[in-house]
Design a protein around this motif. Structure first.
Motif, PDB file in Angstrom:
ATOM      1  N   HIS A   1       0.630  -1.109   0.103  1.00 41.79           N
ATOM      2  CA  HIS A   1       0.073   0.049  -0.058  1.00 41.79           C
ATOM      3  C   HIS A   1       0.900   1.166   0.124  1.00 41.79           C
ATOM      4  CE1 HIS A   1      -3.058  -2.938   1.475  1.00 41.79           C
ATOM      5  NE2 HIS A   1      -3.550  -2.329   0.731  1.00 41.79           N
ATOM      6  N   VAL A   2       2.191   1.126   0.280  1.00 40.69           N
ATOM      7  CA  VAL A   2       3.069   2.219   0.037  1.00 40.69           C
ATOM      8  C   VAL A   2       4.107   2.097  -0.417  1.00 40.69           C
ATOM      9  CG1 VAL A   2       2.081   2.958   2.638  1.00 40.69           C
ATOM     10  CG2 VAL A   2       4.037   1.648   2.354  1.00 40.69           C
ATOM     11  N   ALA A   3       4.845   3.215  -1.109  1.00 36.64           N
ATOM     12  CA  ALA A   3       6.061   3.094  -1.826  1.00 36.64           C
ATOM     13  C   ALA A   3       7.203   2.455  -0.951  1.00 36.64           C
ATOM     14  CB  ALA A   3       6.437   4.329  -2.557  1.00 36.64           C
TER      15      ALA A   3
ATOM     16  N   SER B   1       5.262  -4.684  -7.076  1.00 35.44           N
ATOM     17  CA  SER B   1       4.685  -3.874  -8.184  1.00 35.44           C
ATOM     18  C   SER B   1       3.387  -3.297  -7.693  1.00 35.44           C
ATOM     19  CB  SER B   1       4.303  -4.965  -9.225  1.00 35.44           C
ATOM     20  OG  SER B   1       5.315  -5.701  -9.786  1.00 35.44           O
ATOM     21  N   LYS B   2       2.679  -3.723  -6.651  1.00 39.61           N
ATOM     22  CA  LYS B   2       1.324  -3.128  -6.506  1.00 39.61           C
ATOM     23  C   LYS B   2       1.756  -1.843  -5.713  1.00 39.61           C
ATOM     24  CE  LYS B   2      -2.488  -4.163  -3.096  1.00 39.61           C
ATOM     25  NZ  LYS B   2      -3.078  -5.068  -1.948  1.00 39.61           N
ATOM     26  N   ALA B   3       2.699  -1.755  -4.893  1.00 39.35           N
ATOM     27  CA  ALA B   3       3.100  -0.648  -4.234  1.00 39.35           C
ATOM     28  C   ALA B   3       3.375   0.490  -5.199  1.00 39.35           C
ATOM     29  CB  ALA B   3       4.175  -0.675  -3.283  1.00 39.35           C
ATOM     30  N   ARG B   4       3.732   0.014  -6.537  1.00 36.58           N
ATOM     31  CA  ARG B   4       4.171   1.043  -7.435  1.00 36.58           C
ATOM     32  C   ARG B   4       2.964   1.107  -8.483  1.00 36.58           C
ATOM     33  NH1 ARG B   4      10.297  -0.720  -9.583  1.00 36.58           N
ATOM     34  NH2 ARG B   4       9.894  -2.698  -8.674  1.00 36.58           N
ATOM     35  N   GLY B   5       1.860   0.637  -8.362  1.00 31.93           N
ATOM     36  CA  GLY B   5       0.647   1.079  -8.868  1.00 31.93           C
ATOM     37  C   GLY B   5       0.450   0.256 -10.210  1.00 31.93           C
ATOM     38  N   ILE B   6       1.457  -0.953 -10.176  1.00 31.50           N
ATOM     39  CA  ILE B   6       1.215  -1.838 -11.683  1.00 31.50           C
ATOM     40  C   ILE B   6       1.303  -3.284 -11.064  1.00 31.50           C
ATOM     41  CG2 ILE B   6       2.728  -0.312 -12.920  1.00 31.50           C
ATOM     42  CD1 ILE B   6       5.198  -1.949 -12.168  1.00 31.50           C
ATOM     43  N   ASP B   7       1.097  -4.194 -11.812  1.00 28.41           N
ATOM     44  CA  ASP B   7       0.731  -5.504 -11.642  1.00 28.41           C
ATOM     45  C   ASP B   7       2.098  -6.246 -12.259  1.00 28.41           C
ATOM     46  OD1 ASP B   7      -1.535  -5.526 -10.310  1.00 28.41           O
ATOM     47  OD2 ASP B   7      -2.673  -5.748 -12.035  1.00 28.41           O
ATOM     48  N   HIS B   8       2.462  -7.456 -11.749  1.00 28.17           N
ATOM     49  CA  HIS B   8       3.463  -8.283 -12.325  1.00 28.17           C
ATOM     50  C   HIS B   8       2.768  -9.064 -13.356  1.00 28.17           C
ATOM     51  CE1 HIS B   8       6.062 -12.020 -12.038  1.00 28.17           C
ATOM     52  NE2 HIS B   8       6.687 -11.131 -12.453  1.00 28.17           N
TER      53      HIS B   8
ATOM     54  N   LEU C   1      -2.932  -8.898  -7.196  1.00 26.78           N
ATOM     55  CA  LEU C   1      -3.278  -8.154  -8.632  1.00 26.78           C
ATOM     56  C   LEU C   1      -4.543  -7.694  -8.470  1.00 26.78           C
ATOM     57  CD1 LEU C   1      -1.822 -11.260 -10.796  1.00 26.78           C
ATOM     58  CD2 LEU C   1      -0.700  -9.390  -9.884  1.00 26.78           C
ATOM     59  N   SER C   2      -4.563  -6.279  -8.220  1.00 26.45           N
ATOM     60  CA  SER C   2      -5.656  -5.520  -7.747  1.00 26.45           C
ATOM     61  C   SER C   2      -6.936  -5.640  -8.761  1.00 26.45           C
ATOM     62  CB  SER C   2      -5.568  -4.120  -7.308  1.00 26.45           C
ATOM     63  OG  SER C   2      -4.737  -3.669  -8.372  1.00 26.45           O
ATOM     64  N   GLN C   3      -6.610  -5.488 -10.176  1.00 27.85           N
ATOM     65  CA  GLN C   3      -7.710  -5.555 -11.009  1.00 27.85           C
ATOM     66  C   GLN C   3      -8.156  -6.913 -11.373  1.00 27.85           C
ATOM     67  OE1 GLN C   3      -6.102  -3.628 -14.622  1.00 27.85           O
ATOM     68  NE2 GLN C   3      -6.002  -1.628 -13.794  1.00 27.85           N
ATOM     69  N   PHE C   4      -7.450  -7.911 -11.332  1.00 30.59           N
ATOM     70  CA  PHE C   4      -7.443  -9.252 -11.787  1.00 30.59           C
ATOM     71  C   PHE C   4      -8.547  -9.576 -10.587  1.00 30.59           C
ATOM     72  CE2 PHE C   4      -6.860 -13.799 -10.569  1.00 30.59           C
ATOM     73  CZ  PHE C   4      -7.364 -14.439 -11.820  1.00 30.59           C
ATOM     74  N   ILE C   5      -8.184  -9.505  -9.230  1.00 21.75           N
ATOM     75  CA  ILE C   5      -8.946  -9.766  -8.193  1.00 21.75           C
ATOM     76  C   ILE C   5     -10.238  -9.391  -8.046  1.00 21.75           C
ATOM     77  CG2 ILE C   5      -8.518  -8.484  -5.891  1.00 21.75           C
ATOM     78  CD1 ILE C   5      -7.416 -12.143  -6.438  1.00 21.75           C
ATOM     79  N   GLU C   6     -10.668  -8.194  -8.532  1.00 20.97           N
ATOM     80  CA  GLU C   6     -11.813  -7.674  -8.403  1.00 20.97           C
ATOM     81  C   GLU C   6     -12.769  -8.686  -9.480  1.00 20.97           C
ATOM     82  OE1 GLU C   6     -11.852  -3.775  -9.942  1.00 20.97           O
ATOM     83  OE2 GLU C   6     -10.843  -2.996  -8.190  1.00 20.97           O
ATOM     84  N   LYS C   7     -12.190  -9.009 -10.547  1.00 19.77           N
ATOM     85  CA  LYS C   7     -13.042  -9.999 -11.278  1.00 19.77           C
ATOM     86  C   LYS C   7     -13.060 -11.424 -10.635  1.00 19.77           C
ATOM     87  CE  LYS C   7     -13.666  -7.642 -15.216  1.00 19.77           C
ATOM     88  NZ  LYS C   7     -15.154  -7.718 -15.653  1.00 19.77           N
ATOM     89  N   VAL C   8     -12.349 -11.850 -10.103  1.00 17.44           N
ATOM     90  CA  VAL C   8     -12.081 -13.114  -9.181  1.00 17.44           C
ATOM     91  C   VAL C   8     -13.254 -13.079  -8.166  1.00 17.44           C
ATOM     92  CG1 VAL C   8     -10.848 -14.994  -7.933  1.00 17.44           C
ATOM     93  CG2 VAL C   8      -9.981 -13.757  -9.975  1.00 17.44           C
ATOM     94  N   LYS C   9     -13.224 -12.005  -7.507  1.00 17.16           N
ATOM     95  CA  LYS C   9     -14.330 -11.717  -6.349  1.00 17.16           C
ATOM     96  C   LYS C   9     -15.754 -11.848  -6.837  1.00 17.16           C
ATOM     97  CE  LYS C   9     -11.549  -9.441  -2.819  1.00 17.16           C
ATOM     98  NZ  LYS C   9     -11.525  -8.344  -2.306  1.00 17.16           N
TER      99      LYS C   9
END
Length: 564
Positions: free
Chosen positions: A208-210, A280-287, A328-336
């Protein structure tokens, strides 16, 4: 004997190889002293090394590299003490205070040479994070001032080029990364992975933080180095995915065991990539590689359910996705969304299964009630029949039941049993009872038989619906308490003045039963409590079952009670 990091010591260090240490001089010695010391030391030690040290320290431009790698801003006496401590009690450098940032960084970098396979992952993670944070605190202007202050004493020309300091600091960071990587590579593989995972978790506050720049650079290097490992792991996972697709014609039972192998492989992937995913999440991107693998699994889970109706397999695979790819924030929204849909499908399947023959038999009960004026009380899949009226099971949305022991002058006169049901939603909140019935019985066997059948026919459905409503954010009022998914609103009773409502989380309450009532009380204030009557308040038994079940399972929200 157990190993204690504070007992670590070195025989030499990178600081002891610095030209200042090689010649035994301070940053404040002039050119003549440097030359004299180089000649004297060359008689005792490696002459070529001494000459190289002299050449570096007497050239104002080349000297910057040695100064940046030394202890700029530290007095000569303290510098000598620090070097002695570095050898005798290496990790004491972590506890040094009031040191210039670059000097502290160089000491900590040297201390990494003491790291061995005996070090615990959490200790090293804290050390790495302290080091990286200290590097971020280095100010190039302050470093330039510290070097020039020492040059005033030694008679050397001040450093005027900020670019020269910046270049040498970049080189220092490259070396810092190297000492961390060398230290990690001396660890067993499991400890290495655990150390890196803990470091990134601490540094990014779970993504959540850099993170400090040095840790990001370390992660970038790690990402490159494990490419071949990830390629191998991905190939293994893809082979299992292919095998699952080949087994689909043989039915769901042949697919489920392969999901165990798939879970093991994806968790192994997670061991290697979790630090990168968090960073990667802390930098606002996904692996990217994890994203590609995650979508492969999701496509398989959708295929299993949408094309082949394999609900259990699809649900299991979705659970694996949620655990392994949670960063993976964007992916996990779909999985939820998938999870919510599959949960609904499970509920529908349960409801469908409840309509089979065994269930039909379990909810069928009939008895004659009354000694003089006899009425037939019956329940079956077609509904409830009582007092000349018929009630559909699907319409009933609230229940209540209980027993009262009667006595006259202390002499028992029997027990009265009460069962109520309604199909009017407002009656569930005690407003009216126009759409149901309240039945009073004297026969315990009739009461137990009808109540058990009623629970199977209606109670389980109401419990599931109540959990869904709570999950959707609805509040439920029963008796004098107001239930929501994450807590309950109770009454704070006062000796003087009116009561007030207080909301309390589920971890801060206790439940009990007394005098025909279900009671919820605050753990911390005995005057804060509310209750509901089993006989007179609708759905008291159901909410009690949910709350006690949630407590036993240890979940934070009531709606998690029946979730896997």
């Amino acid at each position: 004997m157990s190993f204690t990091p504070d007992e670590a010591s070195l025989t030499t260090s990178s600081l002891h190889s610095n030209p200042f240490a090689v010649l035994g001089i301070t940053v404040r010695n002039d050119r003549r002293t440097i030359v004299e010391q180089a000649e004297q030391q060359s008689l005792l030690h490696d002459a070529d090394e001494c000459q190289r040290a002299r050449s570096m320290l007497t050239n104002p431009k080349n000297r910057v590299a040695a100064e940046m790698a030394w202890l700029p801003g530290v007095s000569p006496d303290r510098a000598n003490r620090l070097l002695d401590n570095l050898l005798s009690n290496t990790m004491s450098v972590r506890r040094e205070r009031n040191l210039p940032s670059l000097a502290h960084c160089n000491l900590m970098a040297a201390a990494f040479d003491a790291v061995s396979c005996e070090y615990a992952a959490d200790y090293l993670a804290e050390f790495i994070l302290e080091f990286a944070t200290q590097v971020d605190e280095c100010d190039l202007e302050q470093i330039t001032e510290q070097i020039n202050d020492d040059r005033v004493w030694s008679g050397f020309t001040s450093v005027m080029s900020g670019e020269l300091i910046e270049t040498e600091f970049y080189e220092r960071k490259r070396i810092y990364n190297g000492v961390i990587k060398d230290a990690l590579n001396r660890l067993p593989s499991e400890t290495l992975l655990e150390t890196l995972a803990i470091t990134v978790r601490y540094a990014t506050a779970e993504g959540h933080v850099a993170a400090p720049e040095l840790i990001n650079e370390l992660l970038d290097a790690y990402d490159i180095e494990i490419q071949s490992v990830l390629d191998k792991e991905d190939a293994n996972i893809q082979r299992v995915i292919l095998k699952i697709r080949e087994q689909i014609p043989d039915g769901e039972e042949s697919v489920l065991p392969l999901l165990n192998a798939l879970e093991k492989l994806t968790k192994n992937w997670d061991r290697f990539t979790r630090p990168i995913q968090l960073g990667s999440k802390a930098r606002g991107i996904d692996h990217e590689k994890s994203v590609q693998l995650a979508w492969s699994l999701r496509n398989l889970s959708l295929e299993l359910y949408n094309q082949h109706g394999m609900l259990d397999a699809a649900t299991r695979l979705t659970e694996i996705e949620l655990e392994v790819f949670s960063e993976l924030s964007q992916f996990i929204e779909k999985v939820k969304e998938d999870e919510a849909a599959l949960t609904e499908f499970h509920v529908e399947r349960v409801e469908e299964q409840m309509k089979n023959d065994e269930w039909n038999e379990s909810i069928t009960f009939s008895a004659v009630v009354g000694r003089v004026f006899k009425d037939k009380l019956s329940i079956s899949p077609s509904g409830i029949d009582w007092d000349g009226r018929h009630y559909s099971l699907d319409d009933i949305n609230a229940l209540r039941w209980g027993a009262v022991r009667n006595s006259v002058n202390g002499v028992p006169t029997g027990t009265t049993y009460t069962i109520g049901f309604t199909n009017s939603l407002s009656s569930a909140y005690g407003l009216n009872n126009s759409g149901g019935a309240v039945i009073t019985l004297k026969d315990e066997k009739v009461f137990n038989g009808f109540q058990n059948a009623l629970w199977r026919a209606v109670g389980i459905k109401l419990l599931i619906n109540m959990l869904k409503n709570l999950d959707d954010g609805e509040k439920i009022t029963i008796g004098s308490f107001i239930i929501d998914d994450a807590g309950v609103t109770l009454l704070k009773h006062k000796f003087f003045g009116s009561t007030e409502r207080v909301r309390v989380g589920w971890f801060d309450v206790v439940v009990s039963s007394s005098n025909g009532e279900f009671i919820i009380s605050s753990k911390h204030d005995k005057k804060t409590y509310s209750s509901a009557s089993y006989i007179n308040d609708w759905n008291t038994h159901i909410i009690e079952m949910i709350i006690r079940g949630a407590f036993e399972k240890g979940v934070r929200n009531l709606s998690d009670y029946l979730k896997d």
